[in-house]
Scaffold this active site. Structure first.
Site, PDB file in Angstrom:
ATOM      1  N   SER A  25      -7.133 -52.928 -31.973  1.00 45.58           N
ATOM      2  CA  SER A  25      -6.880 -51.522 -32.289  1.00 45.58           C
ATOM      3  C   SER A  25      -7.517 -50.634 -31.225  1.00 45.58           C
ATOM      4  O   SER A  25      -8.259 -51.104 -30.363  1.00 45.58           O
ATOM      5  CB  SER A  25      -7.440 -51.163 -33.676  1.00 45.58           C
ATOM      6  OG  SER A  25      -8.856 -51.283 -33.674  1.00 45.58           O
ATOM      7  N   GLY A  26      -7.216 -49.341 -31.318  1.00 48.47           N
ATOM      8  CA  GLY A  26      -7.886 -48.349 -30.485  1.00 48.47           C
ATOM      9  C   GLY A  26      -7.719 -48.554 -28.996  1.00 48.47           C
ATOM     10  O   GLY A  26      -6.650 -48.951 -28.503  1.00 48.47           O
ATOM     11  N   ILE A  27      -8.787 -48.297 -28.266  1.00 49.47           N
ATOM     12  CA  ILE A  27      -8.774 -48.356 -26.812  1.00 49.47           C
ATOM     13  C   ILE A  27      -8.467 -49.764 -26.314  1.00 49.47           C
ATOM     14  O   ILE A  27      -7.708 -49.952 -25.359  1.00 49.47           O
ATOM     15  CB  ILE A  27     -10.115 -47.844 -26.264  1.00 49.47           C
ATOM     16  CG1 ILE A  27     -10.204 -46.329 -26.459  1.00 49.47           C
ATOM     17  CG2 ILE A  27     -10.299 -48.197 -24.794  1.00 49.47           C
ATOM     18  CD1 ILE A  27     -11.590 -45.793 -26.323  1.00 49.47           C
ATOM     19  N   GLY A  28      -9.059 -50.767 -26.957  1.00 49.29           N
ATOM     20  CA  GLY A  28      -8.804 -52.142 -26.551  1.00 49.29           C
ATOM     21  C   GLY A  28      -7.348 -52.518 -26.684  1.00 49.29           C
ATOM     22  O   GLY A  28      -6.771 -53.180 -25.810  1.00 49.29           O
ATOM     23  N   TYR A 170     -35.438 -46.826 -38.564  1.00 44.96           N
ATOM     24  CA  TYR A 170     -34.063 -46.876 -38.040  1.00 44.96           C
ATOM     25  C   TYR A 170     -33.409 -45.502 -38.045  1.00 44.96           C
ATOM     26  O   TYR A 170     -33.423 -44.789 -39.050  1.00 44.96           O
ATOM     27  CB  TYR A 170     -33.231 -47.841 -38.877  1.00 44.96           C
ATOM     28  CG  TYR A 170     -31.776 -47.939 -38.459  1.00 44.96           C
ATOM     29  CD1 TYR A 170     -31.425 -48.501 -37.241  1.00 44.96           C
ATOM     30  CD2 TYR A 170     -30.757 -47.470 -39.291  1.00 44.96           C
ATOM     31  CE1 TYR A 170     -30.090 -48.601 -36.864  1.00 44.96           C
ATOM     32  CE2 TYR A 170     -29.424 -47.569 -38.926  1.00 44.96           C
ATOM     33  CZ  TYR A 170     -29.095 -48.131 -37.704  1.00 44.96           C
ATOM     34  OH  TYR A 170     -27.780 -48.240 -37.320  1.00 44.96           O
TER      35      TYR A 170
END
Length: 313
Positions: A25-28, A170
């Site tokens: 998905s997305g940029i990849g 954190y």
């Protein structure tokens, strides 16, 4: 070199083999689709095989004759990283482009299978180990490239060697910034080590700017209420498209004039850093250039992952 660089400027990639992490998905996904369209054989290295198979089906539907394969890879599990590398090297003895793209952004405090803070363990250590496991294959491939996808969020990161796992206090965005700063320190240090041995391999870093991908919505919403998910979706309304966000990655992976060690991202018409626009060479902050921190991070990363780049010694 930037201007309005787009996918039409990508040279023919026929005969090249590309591994892209997080490419369902997305940029990849966008990078995988474009590189397949340019003739490359693309290996989708994905954690979820069902989504990977669906991504491959979509690419094959859009790109006639696309060469796409799916292989399982969970960057939050060092055994999975080794299994991926072993499986890859049992099938192929060359790798033209490794795109370290997958990532997770701003989740609640969680750990990888190996006990690392999830963002540092996935975004940095997982890709460090993957690159180390594949380095000999990359070195044996003429003019190979390694692309490391970072983020403008590296500007809010510092490397706290005493609290890499964020066991104490954190803070999700600071932890994300640390992982993205680690990406840049790794990329620059890797390029220096490649140059020292005269390797025919380049390492180039990049960032997508502010792009509409499921990293924003899913990462910010992980383990949160509808409000957290809504904030991530709202952010996507103001972002550029995933296809535009993928251009810096594609530029880093294919632009012939790059020498190695550059940082690629969206630029303004004047060539300055931006969060939107067409890609070019941009600048990262001074912390990312600290060679002493980079060397220390390299040693620590080798110790934590038990992966050593002996071919670069």
């Amino acid at each position: 070199m930037a201007g309005t660089w787009n996918v039409t400027k990508i040279p023919d990639q026929t005969g090249k083999r590309v591994v892209i992490t997080g490419s369902n998905s997305g940029i990849g996904y966008e990078a995988a689709r474009v590189l397949a369209d340019r003739g490359a054989q693309v290996i989708l290295a994905v954690r979820n095989l069902d989504r990977g198979n669906e991504a491959a089906r979509r690419i094959r539907a859009e790109v006639s004759g696309a060469q796409v394969e799916i292989m399982p890879l969970d960057l939050a599990d060092l055994d999975s990283v080794q299994s991926f590398a072993d499986a890859y090297q049992s099938k192929w003895d060359t790798l033209d482009i490794l795109i370290n793209n997958a990532g997770i952004m701003a989740p609640p405090h969680r750990q990888t299978k190996d006990g690392f803070e999830l963002q540092f363990g996935t975004n940095h250590l997982g890709h460090f180990a993957l690159t180390g496991r594949l380095i000999n294959t990359l070195l044996s491939t003429p003019s190979a490239r390694i692309v490391v996808v970072s983020s403008a969020a590296h500007n809010m990161g510092t490397i706290d060697f005493d609290n890499l796992n964020w066991a104490d206090g954190y803070r999700r965005w600071r932890a994300y910034g640390q992982s993205k700063l680690a990406n840049l320190l790794f990329a620059y240090e890797l390029q220096r080590r490649l140059e020292q041995i005269g390797a025919d391999v380049k390492c180039i870093a990049c960032h997508p700017g502010f792009a509409a991908t499921n990293l924003t919505a899913a990462g910010m919403g992980l383990g949160k209420s509808w409000l957290g998910k809504g904030i991530g979706g709202f952010a996507n309304v103001f972002a550029q498209s995933a296809s535009m966000g993928a251009l810096p990655t594609l530029y880093a992976a294919t632009e012939p004039r790059l020498q190695g060690g550059e940082y690629i991202g969206p630029t303004t018409r004047g060539g300055k850093n931006s969060m939107r626009g067409y890609p070019g060479v941009v600048s990262s902050n001074q912390r990312s250039m600290d060679q002493e921190v980079a060397k220390r991070l390299w040693v620590v990363s080798e110790e934590l992952t038990d992966v050593r780049f002996t071919a670069l010694d």
